[in-house]
Scaffold this motif. Structure first.
Motif, PDB file in Angstrom:
ATOM      1  N   SER A  24      55.747  33.427  39.774  1.00  0.00           N
ATOM      2  CA  SER A  24      54.377  32.907  39.393  1.00  0.00           C
ATOM      3  C   SER A  24      54.152  31.525  39.494  1.00  0.00           C
ATOM      4  CB  SER A  24      53.610  33.581  38.177  1.00  0.00           C
ATOM      5  OG  SER A  24      54.633  32.922  37.071  1.00  0.00           O
ATOM      6  N   ASP A  25      55.491  30.678  39.049  1.00  0.00           N
ATOM      7  CA  ASP A  25      55.558  29.350  39.305  1.00  0.00           C
ATOM      8  C   ASP A  25      55.144  28.661  40.634  1.00  0.00           C
ATOM      9  OD1 ASP A  25      55.819  28.955  36.421  1.00  0.00           O
ATOM     10  OD2 ASP A  25      57.896  28.875  36.642  1.00  0.00           O
ATOM     11  N   HIS A  26      55.510  29.462  41.566  1.00  0.00           N
ATOM     12  CA  HIS A  26      55.485  29.038  42.911  1.00  0.00           C
ATOM     13  C   HIS A  26      54.113  29.719  43.693  1.00  0.00           C
ATOM     14  CE1 HIS A  26      59.712  28.108  42.228  1.00  0.00           C
ATOM     15  NE2 HIS A  26      59.572  27.191  42.996  1.00  0.00           N
ATOM     16  N   GLY A  27      54.160  30.791  43.195  1.00  0.00           N
ATOM     17  CA  GLY A  27      52.943  31.398  43.846  1.00  0.00           C
ATOM     18  C   GLY A  27      51.342  31.443  43.486  1.00  0.00           C
ATOM     19  N   THR A  28      51.284  30.757  42.175  1.00  0.00           N
ATOM     20  CA  THR A  28      49.853  30.460  41.738  1.00  0.00           C
ATOM     21  C   THR A  28      49.714  29.050  41.146  1.00  0.00           C
ATOM     22  OG1 THR A  28      50.517  31.235  39.526  1.00  0.00           O
ATOM     23  CG2 THR A  28      49.474  32.855  41.390  1.00  0.00           C
ATOM     24  N   GLY A  29      48.887  28.613  41.039  1.00  0.00           N
ATOM     25  CA  GLY A  29      48.944  27.096  40.201  1.00  0.00           C
ATOM     26  C   GLY A  29      47.921  26.078  41.060  1.00  0.00           C
ATOM     27  N   PRO A  30      47.851  25.085  40.317  1.00  0.00           N
ATOM     28  CA  PRO A  30      46.853  23.991  40.455  1.00  0.00           C
ATOM     29  C   PRO A  30      47.189  23.424  41.971  1.00  0.00           C
ATOM     30  CG  PRO A  30      47.867  23.168  38.633  1.00  0.00           C
ATOM     31  CD  PRO A  30      48.392  24.788  39.039  1.00  0.00           C
ATOM     32  N   ASP A  31      48.448  23.348  41.952  1.00  0.00           N
ATOM     33  CA  ASP A  31      48.788  22.800  43.611  1.00  0.00           C
ATOM     34  C   ASP A  31      48.418  23.466  44.638  1.00  0.00           C
ATOM     35  OD1 ASP A  31      50.925  24.840  42.613  1.00  0.00           O
ATOM     36  OD2 ASP A  31      52.408  24.034  44.001  1.00  0.00           O
ATOM     37  N   LEU A  32      48.440  24.708  44.812  1.00  0.00           N
ATOM     38  CA  LEU A  32      47.925  25.710  45.597  1.00  0.00           C
ATOM     39  C   LEU A  32      46.389  25.492  46.043  1.00  0.00           C
ATOM     40  CD1 LEU A  32      50.018  28.794  45.409  1.00  0.00           C
ATOM     41  CD2 LEU A  32      50.430  26.790  46.837  1.00  0.00           C
ATOM     42  N   ALA A  33      45.595  25.518  45.035  1.00  0.00           N
ATOM     43  CA  ALA A  33      44.291  24.947  44.988  1.00  0.00           C
ATOM     44  C   ALA A  33      44.094  23.684  45.432  1.00  0.00           C
ATOM     45  CB  ALA A  33      43.441  25.276  43.296  1.00  0.00           C
ATOM     46  N   LEU A  34      44.752  22.944  45.163  1.00  0.00           N
ATOM     47  CA  LEU A  34      44.577  21.565  45.755  1.00  0.00           C
ATOM     48  C   LEU A  34      44.888  21.332  47.262  1.00  0.00           C
ATOM     49  CD1 LEU A  34      43.902  18.518  45.578  1.00  0.00           C
ATOM     50  CD2 LEU A  34      46.476  18.086  44.808  1.00  0.00           C
TER      51      LEU A  34
END
Length: 112
Positions: A24-34
């Motif tokens: 979940s650290d790699h597959g979701t998160g604000p970096d992917l939204a950015l």
């Protein structure tokens, strides 16, 4: 003293490639939204993901990018990336085994 084999990061990453996909650290998160936001705003002709891991960043950028290239240190990680992205319909990409210190992008340049 550790041996060269045990300290080689390829051993660590190749053994944990599947865990990167489900992380979940790699597959979701604000970096992917950015990444999605930047790709939406700029529609890049080329997206290069260095140390692509399981391809989460490529998944975010690919629908809004021209050509996509994912580079990773291990073939195992690239195989997980290819399977992951093909499973959601992203197949028009180039995956290259390479270290970040030796990017082979000159070989990928289009010549006229």
């Amino acid at each position: 003293m550790t041996s060269a084999r045990s300290s080689d990061p390829r051993n660590t990453f190749s053994a944990s490639a599947d865990r990167y996909l489900s992380s979940s650290d790699h597959g979701t998160g604000p970096d992917l939204a950015l990444i999605r936001k930047v790709a939406y705003e700029h529609c890049p002709a080329l997206t290069v993901d260095v140390a692509t891991g399981a391809g989460h960043a490529l998944r975010a950028a690919a629908p809004l990018s021209g050509r996509c290239i994912g580079l990773d240190l291990t073939m195992e990680m690239l195989q997980v990336t290819r399977t992951h992205l093909a499973g959601i319909g992203i197949t028009d990409l180039m995956l290259v085994q390479s270290s970040a210190e030796n990017l082979p992008l000159a070989a990928c340049r289009k010549t006229s």
